[in-house]
Scaffold this active site. Structure first.
Site, short mmCIF file in Angstrom:
data_model
loop_
_atom_site.label_atom_id
_atom_site.label_comp_id
_atom_site.label_asym_id
_atom_site.label_seq_id
_atom_site.Cartn_x
_atom_site.Cartn_y
_atom_site.Cartn_z
N ASP A 1 0.80 -1.23 0.00
CA ASP A 1 0.00 0.00 0.00
C ASP A 1 0.84 1.28 0.00
OD1 ASP A 1 -2.95 -0.75 0.24
OD2 ASP A 1 -2.06 -2.01 1.77
N GLU B 1 -0.17 9.48 1.54
CA GLU B 1 -0.84 10.45 2.43
C GLU B 1 -0.97 9.95 3.86
OE1 GLU B 1 -5.22 10.86 2.07
OE2 GLU B 1 -4.87 12.99 2.21
N ASP B 2 -1.09 8.62 4.00
CA ASP B 2 -1.39 8.08 5.34
C ASP B 2 -0.21 8.15 6.30
OD1 ASP B 2 -4.03 7.49 4.77
OD2 ASP B 2 -3.45 5.66 3.73
N ARG C 1 0.97 -1.92 7.45
CA ARG C 1 1.48 -0.65 6.90
C ARG C 1 2.50 0.01 7.82
NH1 ARG C 1 -2.40 3.13 3.64
NH2 ARG C 1 -0.29 3.74 3.02
N ARG D 1 -8.68 3.12 11.67
CA ARG D 1 -7.24 3.39 11.52
C ARG D 1 -6.73 4.46 12.49
NH1 ARG D 1 -5.34 1.63 6.51
NH2 ARG D 1 -6.47 -0.27 5.98
N HIS E 1 -11.45 6.12 5.66
CA HIS E 1 -10.89 7.32 6.30
C HIS E 1 -11.89 8.47 6.27
CE1 HIS E 1 -6.70 5.67 5.11
NE2 HIS E 1 -6.71 5.72 6.43
N CYS F 1 -5.10 10.23 -1.36
CA CYS F 1 -4.19 9.22 -0.76
C CYS F 1 -2.84 9.15 -1.48
CB CYS F 1 -4.77 7.82 -0.86
SG CYS F 1 -6.44 7.64 -0.39
N1 GLY Z 1 -5.55 -0.06 0.68
C1 GLY Z 1 -5.33 1.12 1.41
C2 GLY Z 1 -5.32 0.87 2.87
O1 GLY Z 1 -5.98 -0.07 3.30
O2 GLY Z 1 -4.67 1.54 3.61
#
Ligand code: GLY
Length: 254
Positions: free
Chosen positions: A60, A65-66, A85, A130, A160, A247
């Protein structure tokens, strides 16, 4: 100068995390081509692109952005809410340290950049699978130092906050009201996505231009009718990995 961090599409993207979408086959080559076109569009809109490739083993990692929230005063390095992640943020932190002082979200707090929406001095933060309460509190402690007004927002049925709500130009927000508590957004002008396009609320606004995913023609037409300057970008292959336009980059003023 507007800059944008992006990350090369991982060859492992077919193994991406999925929370609210069913897995369908992703063609990595098409994803790479769409990502290239996305980067070209950002450049055409005035952003200087900084491409990272450190995290190719993370499926990912294109969703850069995350990993961080970049404010004018400080960059906050996130702690992803999903184990698969965790670690992506290290490479982003190294790069961001060239541009901002750094604060880091520490365990057990989790925060993902996709859950933070800045509207001037207001920082909306989504409560999602998240981003946890500890993450919101940790982010608030950092934001308080710089006098931001942090507003936590209930989000449901999507990944999100920014899946459900993003900034248009001016004081307007584009929203899917089924997924976000719009009462929290009441100081802004709330515009609702076309009801046939629930995923359309993730738009990327650069200057006066609103980029809308090509999959959402009804919402794009509605925004044009409201006199927004709209540009469409095809990210259909990337959206199979539960992506939105925001993202795929981390924008900041250098
Ligand atoms: N596929 C993006 C996420 O789950 O963070």
């Amino acid at each position: 100068m507007l800059k944008a961090f992006v990350h090369t599409v991982s060859p492992e993207i077919t193994r991406c995390e999925l929370t609210h979408k069913k897995r369908v086959a992703i063609d990595p080559q098409i994803a790479v081509e769409q990502h290239k076109r996305y980067c070209e569009t950002l450049q055409e809109l005035g952003a200087e692109i900084i491409t990272l490739s450190d995290n190719l083993s993370y499926p990912d990692s294109v969703f850069v952005e995350d990993s961080a929230v970049i404010l004018d005063e400080v960059a906050v390095i996130c702690r992803p809410g999903i184990a698969a992640r965790r670690g992506e943020e290290q490479a982003i932190a190294t790069e961001l340290a060239r541009h901002r002082s750094i604060e880091v979200i520490q365990a057990p707090a989790t925060l993902e950049g996709g859950d933070v929406l800045q509207m001037g001095n207001t920082l909306f933060v989504g409560k999602t699978s998240r981003t946890n309460e500890a993450g919101i509190n940790a982010f608030k402690e950092i934001a308080d130092v710089f006098d931001y007004n942090l507003v936590s927002v209930e989000v449901e049925d999507c990944l999100h906050l920014k899946t459900a709500c993003t900034a248009l130009s001016g004081r307007s927000l584009l929203v899917n009201p089924a997924w976000v508590d719009i009462a929290a957004l009441s100081e802004f002008n709330v515009i609702t996505v076309d009801e046939t396009e629930p995923w359309a609320a993730n738009v990327l606004c650069i200057g006066q231009t609103v980029c809308v995913a090509e999959e959402f023609p009804e919402t794009a037409a509605m925004l044009r009718d409201l006199d927004f300057k709209v540009r469409t970008i095809d990210i259909s292959e990337l959206s199979k990995a539960e992506a939105g336009l925001t993202c795929l980059s981390l924008l900041f003023n250098a």
